[in-house]
Design a protein around this motif. Structure first.
Motif, PDB file in Angstrom:
ATOM      1  N   TRP A   1      -6.261   9.310   6.516  1.00 38.20           N
ATOM      2  CA  TRP A   1      -7.023   8.677   7.603  1.00 38.20           C
ATOM      3  C   TRP A   1      -8.524   8.832   7.416  1.00 38.20           C
ATOM      4  O   TRP A   1      -9.308   8.050   7.963  1.00 38.20           O
ATOM      5  CB  TRP A   1      -6.583   9.247   8.951  1.00 38.20           C
ATOM      6  CG  TRP A   1      -5.142   8.948   9.206  1.00 38.20           C
ATOM      7  CD1 TRP A   1      -4.092   9.818   9.143  1.00 38.20           C
ATOM      8  CD2 TRP A   1      -4.565   7.666   9.502  1.00 38.20           C
ATOM      9  NE1 TRP A   1      -2.912   9.159   9.401  1.00 38.20           N
ATOM     10  CE2 TRP A   1      -3.167   7.840   9.622  1.00 38.20           C
ATOM     11  CE3 TRP A   1      -5.107   6.393   9.682  1.00 38.20           C
ATOM     12  CZ2 TRP A   1      -2.303   6.790   9.907  1.00 38.20           C
ATOM     13  CZ3 TRP A   1      -4.246   5.344   9.970  1.00 38.20           C
ATOM     14  CH2 TRP A   1      -2.862   5.542  10.083  1.00 38.20           C
ATOM     15  N   ASP A   2      -8.921   9.801   6.632  1.00 41.14           N
ATOM     16  CA  ASP A   2     -10.343   9.998   6.379  1.00 41.14           C
ATOM     17  C   ASP A   2     -10.841   9.218   5.169  1.00 41.14           C
ATOM     18  O   ASP A   2     -11.985   8.754   5.154  1.00 41.14           O
ATOM     19  CB  ASP A   2     -10.635  11.487   6.158  1.00 41.14           C
ATOM     20  CG  ASP A   2     -10.265  12.341   7.354  1.00 41.14           C
ATOM     21  OD1 ASP A   2     -10.610  11.948   8.477  1.00 41.14           O
ATOM     22  OD2 ASP A   2      -9.610  13.380   7.163  1.00 41.14           O
ATOM     23  N   ASN A   3      -9.985   9.082   4.164  1.00 43.29           N
ATOM     24  CA  ASN A   3     -10.443   8.549   2.879  1.00 43.29           C
ATOM     25  C   ASN A   3      -9.962   7.138   2.556  1.00 43.29           C
ATOM     26  O   ASN A   3     -10.520   6.495   1.664  1.00 43.29           O
ATOM     27  CB  ASN A   3      -9.989   9.489   1.748  1.00 43.29           C
ATOM     28  CG  ASN A   3     -10.476  10.904   1.945  1.00 43.29           C
ATOM     29  OD1 ASN A   3     -11.594  11.127   2.394  1.00 43.29           O
ATOM     30  ND2 ASN A   3      -9.629  11.877   1.618  1.00 43.29           N
ATOM     31  N   VAL A   4      -8.950   6.669   3.266  1.00 39.23           N
ATOM     32  CA  VAL A   4      -8.356   5.374   2.931  1.00 39.23           C
ATOM     33  C   VAL A   4      -8.476   4.384   4.090  1.00 39.23           C
ATOM     34  O   VAL A   4      -8.982   3.270   3.923  1.00 39.23           O
ATOM     35  CB  VAL A   4      -6.871   5.544   2.523  1.00 39.23           C
ATOM     36  CG1 VAL A   4      -6.238   4.185   2.195  1.00 39.23           C
ATOM     37  CG2 VAL A   4      -6.753   6.493   1.330  1.00 39.23           C
ATOM     38  N   TRP A   5      -7.981   4.790   5.259  1.00 41.89           N
ATOM     39  CA  TRP A   5      -7.992   3.897   6.422  1.00 41.89           C
ATOM     40  C   TRP A   5      -9.427   3.494   6.782  1.00 41.89           C
ATOM     41  O   TRP A   5     -10.317   4.320   6.882  1.00 41.89           O
ATOM     42  CB  TRP A   5      -7.344   4.610   7.606  1.00 41.89           C
ATOM     43  CG  TRP A   5      -7.286   3.787   8.852  1.00 41.89           C
ATOM     44  CD1 TRP A   5      -6.596   2.635   9.048  1.00 41.89           C
ATOM     45  CD2 TRP A   5      -7.948   4.066  10.099  1.00 41.89           C
ATOM     46  NE1 TRP A   5      -6.782   2.171  10.338  1.00 41.89           N
ATOM     47  CE2 TRP A   5      -7.602   3.035  11.003  1.00 41.89           C
ATOM     48  CE3 TRP A   5      -8.782   5.093  10.532  1.00 41.89           C
ATOM     49  CZ2 TRP A   5      -8.066   2.998  12.318  1.00 41.89           C
ATOM     50  CZ3 TRP A   5      -9.243   5.062  11.843  1.00 41.89           C
ATOM     51  CH2 TRP A   5      -8.889   4.024  12.713  1.00 41.89           C
ATOM     52  N   MET A   6      -9.636   2.175   6.918  1.00 40.99           N
ATOM     53  CA  MET A   6     -10.936   1.584   7.203  1.00 40.99           C
ATOM     54  C   MET A   6     -11.965   1.863   6.107  1.00 40.99           C
ATOM     55  O   MET A   6     -13.156   1.640   6.302  1.00 40.99           O
ATOM     56  CB  MET A   6     -11.464   2.018   8.582  1.00 40.99           C
ATOM     57  CG  MET A   6     -10.634   1.498   9.731  1.00 40.99           C
ATOM     58  SD  MET A   6     -11.321   1.814  11.383  1.00 40.99           S
ATOM     59  CE  MET A   6     -12.675   0.617  11.434  1.00 40.99           C
ATOM     60  N   LYS A   7     -11.481   2.341   4.962  1.00 43.96           N
ATOM     61  CA  LYS A   7     -12.356   2.529   3.803  1.00 43.96           C
ATOM     62  C   LYS A   7     -11.977   1.550   2.685  1.00 43.96           C
ATOM     63  O   LYS A   7     -12.852   0.995   2.016  1.00 43.96           O
ATOM     64  CB  LYS A   7     -12.254   3.964   3.274  1.00 43.96           C
ATOM     65  CG  LYS A   7     -12.604   5.044   4.279  1.00 43.96           C
ATOM     66  CD  LYS A   7     -14.071   5.091   4.591  1.00 43.96           C
ATOM     67  CE  LYS A   7     -14.472   6.390   5.287  1.00 43.96           C
ATOM     68  NZ  LYS A   7     -13.697   6.704   6.509  1.00 43.96           N
ATOM     69  N   LYS A   8     -10.671   1.366   2.455  1.00 50.24           N
ATOM     70  CA  LYS A   8     -10.204   0.452   1.417  1.00 50.24           C
ATOM     71  C   LYS A   8      -9.782  -0.866   2.062  1.00 50.24           C
ATOM     72  O   LYS A   8      -9.434  -0.914   3.242  1.00 50.24           O
ATOM     73  CB  LYS A   8      -9.073   1.091   0.633  1.00 50.24           C
ATOM     74  CG  LYS A   8      -9.545   2.343  -0.123  1.00 50.24           C
ATOM     75  CD  LYS A   8      -8.543   2.845  -1.131  1.00 50.24           C
ATOM     76  CE  LYS A   8      -9.114   4.017  -1.919  1.00 50.24           C
ATOM     77  NZ  LYS A   8      -8.184   4.516  -2.960  1.00 50.24           N
ATOM     78  N   PRO A   9      -9.797  -1.973   1.304  1.00 52.26           N
ATOM     79  CA  PRO A   9      -9.695  -3.298   1.929  1.00 52.26           C
ATOM     80  C   PRO A   9      -8.315  -3.734   2.394  1.00 52.26           C
ATOM     81  O   PRO A   9      -8.215  -4.641   3.226  1.00 52.26           O
ATOM     82  CB  PRO A   9     -10.215  -4.237   0.835  1.00 52.26           C
ATOM     83  CG  PRO A   9     -10.000  -3.506  -0.445  1.00 52.26           C
ATOM     84  CD  PRO A   9     -10.189  -2.055  -0.124  1.00 52.26           C
ATOM     85  N   PHE A  10      -7.230  -3.122   1.910  1.00 51.33           N
ATOM     86  CA  PHE A  10      -5.882  -3.556   2.289  1.00 51.33           C
ATOM     87  C   PHE A  10      -5.031  -2.293   2.339  1.00 51.33           C
ATOM     88  O   PHE A  10      -4.761  -1.684   1.305  1.00 51.33           O
ATOM     89  CB  PHE A  10      -5.350  -4.547   1.246  1.00 51.33           C
ATOM     90  CG  PHE A  10      -4.117  -5.312   1.650  1.00 51.33           C
ATOM     91  CD1 PHE A  10      -3.644  -5.342   2.943  1.00 51.33           C
ATOM     92  CD2 PHE A  10      -3.416  -6.044   0.691  1.00 51.33           C
ATOM     93  CE1 PHE A  10      -2.510  -6.064   3.298  1.00 51.33           C
ATOM     94  CE2 PHE A  10      -2.281  -6.779   1.019  1.00 51.33           C
ATOM     95  CZ  PHE A  10      -1.832  -6.786   2.319  1.00 51.33           C
ATOM     96  N   VAL A  11      -4.647  -1.873   3.541  1.00 56.39           N
ATOM     97  CA  VAL A  11      -4.024  -0.564   3.714  1.00 56.39           C
ATOM     98  C   VAL A  11      -2.836  -0.660   4.667  1.00 56.39           C
ATOM     99  O   VAL A  11      -2.563  -1.711   5.255  1.00 56.39           O
ATOM    100  CB  VAL A  11      -5.046   0.464   4.270  1.00 56.39           C
ATOM    101  CG1 VAL A  11      -6.242   0.592   3.349  1.00 56.39           C
ATOM    102  CG2 VAL A  11      -5.501   0.089   5.682  1.00 56.39           C
ATOM    103  N   ALA A  12      -2.136   0.443   4.806  1.00 58.79           N
ATOM    104  CA  ALA A  12      -1.077   0.578   5.809  1.00 58.79           C
ATOM    105  C   ALA A  12      -1.624   1.349   7.003  1.00 58.79           C
ATOM    106  O   ALA A  12      -2.456   2.244   6.861  1.00 58.79           O
ATOM    107  CB  ALA A  12       0.124   1.308   5.225  1.00 58.79           C
ATOM    108  N   SER A  13      -1.139   0.993   8.200  1.00 59.11           N
ATOM    109  CA  SER A  13      -1.584   1.663   9.407  1.00 59.11           C
ATOM    110  C   SER A  13      -0.496   1.514  10.475  1.00 59.11           C
ATOM    111  O   SER A  13       0.570   0.951  10.212  1.00 59.11           O
ATOM    112  CB  SER A  13      -2.922   1.066   9.881  1.00 59.11           C
ATOM    113  OG  SER A  13      -3.430   1.750  11.015  1.00 59.11           O
TER     114      SER A  13
END
Length: 520
Positions: free
Chosen positions: A403-415
């Motif tokens: 949640w710190d390094n990927v979510w809302m940081k990389k362009p296509f993610v799981a949430s």
């Protein structure tokens, strides 16, 4: 993120190797229902294994962003208003609330409530707590709720909130878990403090690992907070969580992998709660970043996979298909008649051509920290998309720090989203232009206009039409793939008793298992 806390007396290697050593009886329940239980009684240590938690978790209520932080907060704090297990509003710190015009809301503040520090709660504390989420400098995820607020003031035993247009759903916004009532000093709250007025007082806490809290002997709710002590453990790995329950090291776990439920049938040492609501799993795309800034690319991806396959294989039937709609079937204005998107490689190819492409290559960043089965879901999507000329590379990210390094940081993610009790709250939190948790950075002028207009529309038919049009815009023009509504699937020791109704507005009984449940 620090390593997850392991059950007492067991190494990480032992926990992961032991797998599912026992089995349990399962019970699938309609939305909000639970088993009939004995009358509540006080006592015992309640241990909860939670599939979230981060070393960066904060005491700042505006920053709470995962189930661990939310459950830990629910143990310490109250809001003005509670969402009851039946989905209706219930008084909490506000004894009552009234409005003659939908614009000026008067909240009568409960007397006789004390914080853990011994300070008496006053209306000034409420104003300081709410103002924390207002203004340009606020970093709170709840800040969009206050965009329409023009004034918050004390009036005797009341707090009066004035908004710039009528909104019949405004009290629902005041139930949001970010809006914890905390002690105020000179008009501000201390965002490093654990002091609250909730059922439990902090004994120890290590972010991303565990929290231990003891029952507040002065809690004003005499019929709540039944455990002597609660222990909240971060256990990110689904198999490790399940094994911790099966070996008796915890009493309850969240996010049970539905694929394992079939294995849990004979031993009878635990029970499964599978409760439907408005929760949904999502794959947000950054609408600012190519190729996701082209809606035809987004539509191509939305038509390129089999939603029912994900429900069958990832949820094992514990959920239902979503049409890229964040408003779930439990909502008042759910748009059930909207044109459904089905797996259609030809339609996906059509939208690629509209985008000027014959093929497409993208990467999904996923981890099971997002939701149980997120990586497998991304793989299934990748396999189906190939028929449309779309190559999806699945990048498996570490659970720690997701949640710190990927979510809302990389362009296509799981949430994932827990849903919200009313449409306005869901749309304002995640889809309004500029919202802190607008995880795709999407902006749509027509959507924003309808969102404002629907709040003050008194004609029920027109209001329904507006909210359904917003659902259509998000579904067909938005930047979020929403393949499925997921049930909340929890596993409880047979020693744990619950009320007859268990909330379906969030996992773990609306985070309030620590306050509402007890030992049978």
């Amino acid at each position: 993120m620090n390593s997850p806390m392991l059950p007492r007396g067991m190494s990480r290697r032992g926990l992961l190797k032991s797998g599912i050593a026992m089995t349990t009886a399962s019970l699938i329940l309609p939305a909000g229902m639970a088993m009939a239980q004995s009358e509540p009684k006080k006592g015992g240590v309640f241990r909860v294994g939670i599939g979230h938690g981060s070393s960066t978790d904060s005491y700042d209520p505006g920053l709470w962003d995962n189930l661990y932080a939310q459950t830990y907060a629910a143990a310490r704090h109250n809001q003005l208003i509670e969402i009851g297990a039946d989905g209706n509003l219930a008084p909490e710190i506000a004894e009552s609330w009234t409005s003659a015009d939908g614009m000026t809301w008067v909240f009568k503040i409960r007397e006789g409530v004390t914080f853990h520090s011994g300070k008496t709660l006053t209306p000034d504390d409420v104003v300081a707590s709410l103002n924390h989420h207002r203004g340009d400098a606020s970093t709170s995820a709840a800040k969009p709720y206050f965009d329409a607020v023009t004034d918050i003031k004390v009036d005797g035993p009341n707090v009066v909130i004035t908004i710039n247009a009528p909104n019949a759903d405004f009290p629902y916004l005041m139930s949001d878990y970010h809006l914890a009532i905390m002690p105020g000093t000179d008009g501000k709250i201390d965002v490093t403090s654990a002091d609250g007025c909730g059922g439990y007082m902090v004994d120890s806490y290590e972010a991303g690992i565990q929290a231990t809290l003891n029952r507040n002997p002065n809690y004003w709710k005499s019929d709540r907070a039944h455990f002597d002590q609660i222990v909240l453990l971060t256990i990110l790995d689904p198999a490790a969580r399940l094994n911790a329950l099966m070996t008796g090291e915890v009493d309850t776990i969240d996010q049970v992998d539905p694929a394992t439920i079939g294995l849990l049938e004979s031993r009878g040492v635990a029970k499964i709660l599978s409760i439907s609501g408005n929760a949904h799993y999502v794959f947000p795309m950054d609408s600012r970043a190519a190729p996701f800034n082209d809606n035809n690319v987004r539509l191509a991806l939305k038509y390129s996979f089999d939603r029912q396959e994900l429900v069958d294989k990832i949820l094992a039937g514990h959920g239902s298909v979503s049409n890229d709609n964040p408003i779930g079937p439990a909502s008042r204005y759910y748009y059930a008649e909207m044109e459904a998107k089905t797996y259609d490689p030809d339609k996906a190819k059509f939208h690629l051509k509209e985008a000027g492409m014959d093929t497409l290559e993208v990467t999904i960043s996923a981890a099971n920290a997002a939701f149980s089965g997120a990586v497998d879901a991304a793989v299934l999507m990748s396999e189906k998309a190939a028929a449309a000329g779309i190559k999806i590379t699945v990048d498996r990210e570490p659970d720690d720090g997701y949640w710190d390094n990927v979510w809302m940081k990389k362009p296509f993610v799981a949430s994932y989203w827990g849903g919200r009790p009313v449409e306005d709250q869901m749309f304002t939190t995640a889809y309004q232009t500029g919202a802190s948790w607008n995880e795709t950075f999407w902006s749509n002028e027509k959507f924003d206009g309808l969102l404002v207009a629907a709040r003050s529309e008194l004609d029920e038919a027109k209001r329904r039409e507006m909210y359904q049009e917003m659902q259509r815009i998000v579904s067909f023009e938005g930047s979020t793939i929403i393949p499925m509504y997921n049930n909340y699937v929890m596993a409880l020791s047979n020693a744990i008793a619950t009320p007859e109704k268990v909330s379906n507005n969030w996992n773990l009984d609306g985070f309030r298992c620590v306050e509402r449940w007890w030992f049978a």
